[in-house]
Design an enzyme around this catalytic site. Structure first.
Site, PDB file in Angstrom:
ATOM      1  CG  PHE A  27      -1.843   1.281   1.103  1.00  0.00           C
ATOM      2  CD1 PHE A  27      -2.971   1.269   0.302  1.00  0.00           C
ATOM      3  CD2 PHE A  27      -1.499   2.459   1.754  1.00  0.00           C
ATOM      4  CE1 PHE A  27      -3.758   2.413   0.159  1.00  0.00           C
ATOM      5  CE2 PHE A  27      -2.281   3.604   1.620  1.00  0.00           C
ATOM      6  CZ  PHE A  27      -3.417   3.574   0.826  1.00  0.00           C
ATOM      7  CG  ASP A  79       5.576   4.081   1.798  1.00  0.00           C
ATOM      8  OD1 ASP A  79       5.543   4.852   2.776  1.00  0.00           O
ATOM      9  OD2 ASP A  79       4.608   3.916   1.024  1.00  0.00           O
ATOM     10  CE  LYS A 123      -1.248   7.132   6.636  1.00  0.00           C
ATOM     11  NZ  LYS A 123      -0.898   6.023   5.754  1.00  0.00           N
TER      12      LYS A 123
HETATM   13  C1  LIG Z   1      -1.026   6.127   4.232  1.00  0.00           C
HETATM   14  C2  LIG Z   1       0.098   5.620   3.432  1.00  0.00           C
HETATM   15  C3  LIG Z   1       0.463   6.211   2.208  1.00  0.00           C
HETATM   16  C4  LIG Z   1      -0.355   7.321   1.577  1.00  0.00           C
HETATM   17  O1  LIG Z   1      -0.433   8.455   2.346  1.00  0.00           O
HETATM   18  P1  LIG Z   1      -1.591   9.530   2.065  1.00  0.00           P
HETATM   19  O2  LIG Z   1      -1.225  10.688   2.951  1.00  0.00           O
HETATM   20  O3  LIG Z   1      -2.895   8.883   2.447  1.00  0.00           O
HETATM   21  O4  LIG Z   1      -1.548   9.857   0.621  1.00  0.00           O
HETATM   22  C5  LIG Z   1       1.579   5.739   1.559  1.00  0.00           C
HETATM   23  N1  LIG Z   1       2.290   4.713   2.060  1.00  0.00           N
HETATM   24  C6  LIG Z   1       1.963   4.104   3.212  1.00  0.00           C
HETATM   25  C7  LIG Z   1       2.819   2.987   3.728  1.00  0.00           C
HETATM   26  C8  LIG Z   1       0.859   4.518   3.932  1.00  0.00           C
HETATM   27  O5  LIG Z   1       0.513   3.906   5.063  1.00  0.00           O
END
Ligand SMILES: *Cc1c(COP(=O)(O)O)cnc(C)c1O
Length: 420
Positions: A164, A249, A278
């Site tokens: 994700f 990520d 985040k």
């Molecule tokens: C939430 C998330 C994203 C995307 O972030 P947004 O601010 O919702 O665009 C990307 N990578 C990971 C691992 C995430 O948990």
């Protein structure tokens, strides 16, 4: 707002039933309004959050809950951390937005601090996680073409099954979740997908056009999937030996969530690129960033990438304070200590429907052999906000600064809700 400790009110009940004889509650009215006018791209639990403080929220009808989701780890510092709110208020009275047409007096300090925290030389500021992932992909393609010498148009990025990384067209192009992809083609080319947690699959997938490997150190959305011990080290070694970029990520795992400042620290590994978001925004602003050395982020020249809001002074001020607090108060140690308690408590719950309890720090998944949704409903009726990810796993990720007493009380409620 002052919360009475702990939970002043009785009669907490999930608002799902419609009683045709009673007039609708405030929550019911607000849910109907939202459902009518807001696109249905989510299926929210029927709780209308109206106020939040620390690890607790209160709904539109005055019921109180512990927030065990923390906006998918965007609230590592809790709701309205007083110091972060104070910095935001002060910045609101100075300047909030400049665009990158000019410098602002917070951006340099923000980048310098984030470099110190990640051990990297440069930062490219964006707003959302998805934008930071897109930035990492663009960086990898340029680095492939400009530095590694892959012919332009042939650069490839390897990613993992059940990843994700966000919701843009390019990001769903590498998704293996049909719900996230259906109807959104044509997709972006240039991705190769391998199983997660399998270092030899990575080794085998790398070709002469491969620019990078993009992965999550723990797969959050997929259900708190922790790779086998040694995976991060093996990925680091393979990426270095084969001459491709290792892109972690850490949007969800970063900033102490897993008991380390970054989840890659668990194996003492530094990726070439950190993708962050985040919690970087301190629970107040969307703030994201890509961090890497100059030989990587140096591929950008003026005009080649950007964002109107990225690096704005309000975002930078808030993120600076959040980083300062995470280091000063040793958030990684807090997450480790409380995470051990929560994990042990969840492992102690007796219920034949629970298949596995796993986690690192305060990122914990409880996997059921049956649908988890009825258990989420029970949790909510016991005053604990949580949500299932996919069908079978409930993610528990409270604010890292939840107090010990609050955690104890939350554990009692969770045990009551999840026991047979
Ligand atoms: C939430 C998330 C994203 C995307 O972030 P947004 O601010 O919702 O665009 C990307 N990578 C990971 C691992 C995430 O948990």
């Amino acid at each position: 707002m002052q919360f009475r400790a702990p939970f002043g009110r009785k009669g907490r009940e999930q608002i799902t039933k419609k009683d045709t004889f009673a007039s609708p509650t405030r929550s019911e009215t607000l849910i109907s309004e939202t459902e009518e006018f807001c696109a249905h791209n989510y299926a929210p639990k029927h709780v209308v959050v109206a106020e939040g403080e620390g690890a607790r929220v209160r709904d539109a009808d005055g019921r109180e809950y512990y927030d065990m989701l923390s906006a998918y780890s965007a609230l590592n510092f809790g709701h309205r951390h007083p110091e972060i709110v104070a910095v935001a208020k002060a910045q609101l009275d100075r300047v909030t937005l400049t665009s990158r047409a000019f410098y602002n007096d917070k951006l340099g300090e923000f980048c310098k601090s984030l470099c110190a925290l990640t051990g990297k030389e440069m930062v490219l500021p964006m707003n959302t996680g998805a934008e930071a992932v897109e930035t990492a992909l663009k960086t990898a393609r340029r680095w492939g073409a400009f530095v590694k010498g892959v012919p332009e148009g042939r650069q490839r990025v390897i990613c993992c099954e059940n990843n994700f990384h966000g919701r843009t067209i390019s990001i769903v192009s590498m998704s293996t979740d049909e719900t996230a992809r259906k109807g959104f083609s044509p997709f972006t080319e240039g991705f190769d997908i391998i199983p997660y947690g399998d270092a030899s699959a990575l080794e085998n997938a790398i070709g002469e056009d491969t620019a990078a490997f993009l992965f999550e150190p723990i797969q959050g959305e997929a259900g708190i999937i922790i790779p086998p011990d040694g995976y991060l080290k093996a990925v680091r070694e393979i990426c270095s030996r084969k001459g491709i970029l290792m892109i972690a990520d850490e949007v969800q795992t970063g900033f102490a969530r897993t008991g380390y400042m970054f989840a890659c620290d668990a194996e003492g590994v530094r990726p070439d690129i950190y993708v962050l978001g985040k919690a970087l925004g301190g629970g107040i602003m969307p703030v994201s960033a890509v961090c890497a050395d100059k030989d990587v982020l140096g591929v950008y020249e003026p005009g080649s990438h950007g964002s109107t809001f990225g690096g704005n002074p309000l975002a930078c001020a808030v993120a600076l304070k959040a980083m300062e607090i995470a280091v000063r108060d040793d958030y990684p140690a807090m997450a480790r200590r409380k995470g051990e308690r929560l994990l042990a408590a969840l492992k102690g719950i007796k219920n034949g429907d629970i298949r596995e309890v796993r986690g690192r720090g305060l990122l914990i998944g409880v996997e059921f052999s049956v649908s988890a949704a009825p258990y989420v409903a029970k949790l909510i009726s016991c005053g604990v906000l949580a949500k299932e990810t996919h069908e079978h796993t409930i993610r528990f990720a409270p604010p890292v600064n939840i107090s010990e007493e609050e955690l104890d009380d939350a554990i009692k409620r969770m045990t009551a809700a999840l026991s047979e």
